[in-house]
Design an enzyme around this catalytic site. Structure first.
Site, PDB file in Angstrom:
ATOM      1  CD  GLU A 285      -2.387   1.226   2.763  1.00  0.00           C
ATOM      2  OE1 GLU A 285      -3.406   2.031   3.051  1.00  0.00           O
ATOM      3  OE2 GLU A 285      -1.897   0.642   3.771  1.00  0.00           O
ATOM      4  CE  LYS A 349      -8.421   1.017   3.280  1.00  0.00           C
ATOM      5  NZ  LYS A 349      -7.622   1.413   4.513  1.00  0.00           N
ATOM      6  CB  CYS A 399      -4.378  -1.239   5.057  1.00  0.00           C
ATOM      7  SG  CYS A 399      -3.864  -1.121   6.611  1.00  0.00           S
TER       8      CYS A 399
END
Length: 520
Positions: A285, A349, A399
């Site tokens: 990320e 995301k 994440c």
């Protein structure tokens, strides 16, 4: 008068001891999770909570017991947030400590609510109903509520403690593919209630003793069933082994966002991948912290060329900005992009982190104390197709997203592999990275897919479809984890139904308990 005062003081002291017992039991619960993997701790500390709830004389005391137990768990298991707020977020130490304490109090309030409901519903019910039905349903119901309300914080859900990793197999791990993490939490809670029942009647009647032993035998059968379920192959290989390289850059968080560091970071990642011979290369990320359209084309071209030489693709985390015709920023996303022999693709995301990636309403004032770059991300679409890279369908998540099982299951059964990219450098040398990899283990169990994790500072790991960590890199060192992953196909019961069976079951149990209570 003196006697009355002494009596009141004795009662006060005993209440303090009860709350201290609850707090300590909750704090010990952290050992059930990674990196300790002491899974038997989970039902034991929960049994202490249930025993204290069973003896609570008032709704106020039951609520206080739940709050104290939760505060012990979250202060010991989630205090690593202090590192992000103070060390890297720039918040003054005292204010950061206060913020973490208040946040842990907020998380504990769900268990306070559970205590209130337990005390209300267990009146006039037999101990077996209270301990095996009401308390487990209330506990798990509030766990789910905590993982959903206000975008949710499903950290330290008790079911995670049953993932593989300890010296002995966790019996309930086999239920992951069937009922998911909340279903495992429910089974753990029922087990905790059985422990209390088994201990409680030692000085009671023979009939009570026999009943407790019968209940314990039934719980033992559930655990044996879990071991049997863990032997089932819920998915099958969908193709040959896929060579994968998971890259860990180990870029220090206090240097990551400095302009003079950008070229150093790019050189670090290129040096790590330039000799890699893998069909799929995965970078973490925000491996690139500048917007994708601002990255030097020569650097992107070099990464793309490396992937093409391997006959495969590369996935990299980078923020992507959308601009108007004048070049002004409209919105930006925390994204993963692919490059190589396949057409370039992107994943944005969706489930953002409060304060870290978006500003909750009414909390903009908090940013006066924080120095967090790119804290205004726009969430991506709820449903996004898996990437088609290196000849396989790969579902990417970023994440914190892998703490939400139902969301990870959305791209299935099409996805053959799961990929998580993360930057855990925000939390330093704390328990956060170990706990996070355990959540990825549960996602692998639920979906019966390999989970491939590429992180900045660790834990970079490859997890197989049984939730076992096949290979990993040590934390805080740069490196490349080479692994041959197995793409898989198939549908587990959890992928098909997700959390709905557990939610419906909890709802029916609590409604039945409520109406029985009213009738009595």
């Amino acid at each position: 008068m003196v006697v009355n005062l002494n009596t009141l003081y004795s009662i006060f002291q005993s209440r303090k001891l009860v709350l201290l017992t609850a707090f300590v039991a909750g704090a010990l619960g952290v050992f059930a999770f990674a990196p300790f993997y002491a899974w038997p701790v989970a039902p034991l500390v929960l049994a202490v909570l249930f025993a204290l709830w069973h003896r609570a004389g008032s709704a106020k005391q039951a609520a206080a017991i739940g709050f104290a137990w939760g505060l012990g768990l979250f202060l010991s298991g989630a205090s690593w947030l202090y590192v992000a707020l103070h060390v890297y977020g720039g918040m003054p130490a005292a204010l950061a400590a206060l913020a973490i304490f208040l946040f842990c109090c907020y998380l504990s309030s769900y268990l306070m609510l559970a205590g209130l409901v337990v005390h209300t519903l267990r009146k006039n019910n037999q101990p077996v109903i209270a301990l095996l039905v009401i308390m487990p349903a209330c506990f798990v119901g509030c766990e789910y509520l905590r993982g959903w309300f206000l975008t949710g914080f499903p950290w330290l859900i008790l079911g995670y403690s049953q993932t593989p990793g300890g010296p002995f197999p966790a019996p309930l791990a086999g239920f992951g593919a069937v009922v998911g993490v909340f279903g495992i939490s429910w089974l753990l809670a029922i087990s905790a209630g059985a422990i209390v029942l088994l201990v409680r009647p030692l000085s009671g009647l023979t009939m009570q003793r026999r009943g407790a032993l019968a209940v314990s035998g039934a719980v033992l059968l559930i655990w044996i069933a879990g071991l049997a379920l863990s032997q089932i192959n819920w998915s099958t290989p969908s193709g040959p082994l896929l060579s994968v390289a998971l890259v860990q850059g180990n870029i220090a968080q206090d240097l990551k966002w400095r302009g003079e560091q950008f070229d150093v970071t790019r050189n670090q990642y290129f040096q790590l991948v330039k000799d890699v011979n893998a069909k799929l290369i995965v970078l973490p990320e925000t491996a690139e912290v500048t917007f994708l359209d601002e990255i030097p084309p020569s650097y992107l071209g070099a990464l793309k060329s490396r992937a093409e030489q391997n006959g495969g693709d590369l996935i990299m985390g980078a923020p992507i900005v959308e601009r108007d015709d004048a070049g002004n920023q409209l919105r930006y996303a925390n994204s993963a992009v692919s490059m190589g022999v396949s057409p370039s693709q992107r994943y944005d995301k969706h489930h953002l982190v409060a304060f870290g990636e978006f500003r909750p309403p009414l909390f903009s004032w908090a940013y006066n104390w924080l120095n967090i770059p790119l804290a205004g991300f726009t969430p991506g679409p709820i449903t996004q197709a898996p990437m088609r890279v290196s000849g396989h369908s790969v579902a990417v998540n970023i994440c914190y997203e892998d703490t939400f099982g139902a969301e990870i299951a959305r791209p299935l059964p099409e996805a053959e592999l799961l990929v998580n990219i993360a930057n855990m450098a925000w939390y330093g040398r704390s328990l956060a990275a170990d706990q996070h990899v355990q959540f990825s283990q549960m996602r692998a169990l639920e979906t019966s897919r390999w989970m491939l994790r590429a992180t900045n500072t660790g834990l970079t790991a490859a997890i197989n479809e049984r939730g076992e960590i096949v290979k990993s890199l040590p934390q805080f060192v740069p490196g490349v984890l080479a692994v041959d992953a197995i793409p898989r196909q198939g549908v587990t019961p959890y992928v098909r139904w997700r959390d709905w069976p557990v939610l419906v079951g909890l709802g029916l149990v609590l409604l039945a308990a409520f109406f029985i209570r009213r009738r009595k």
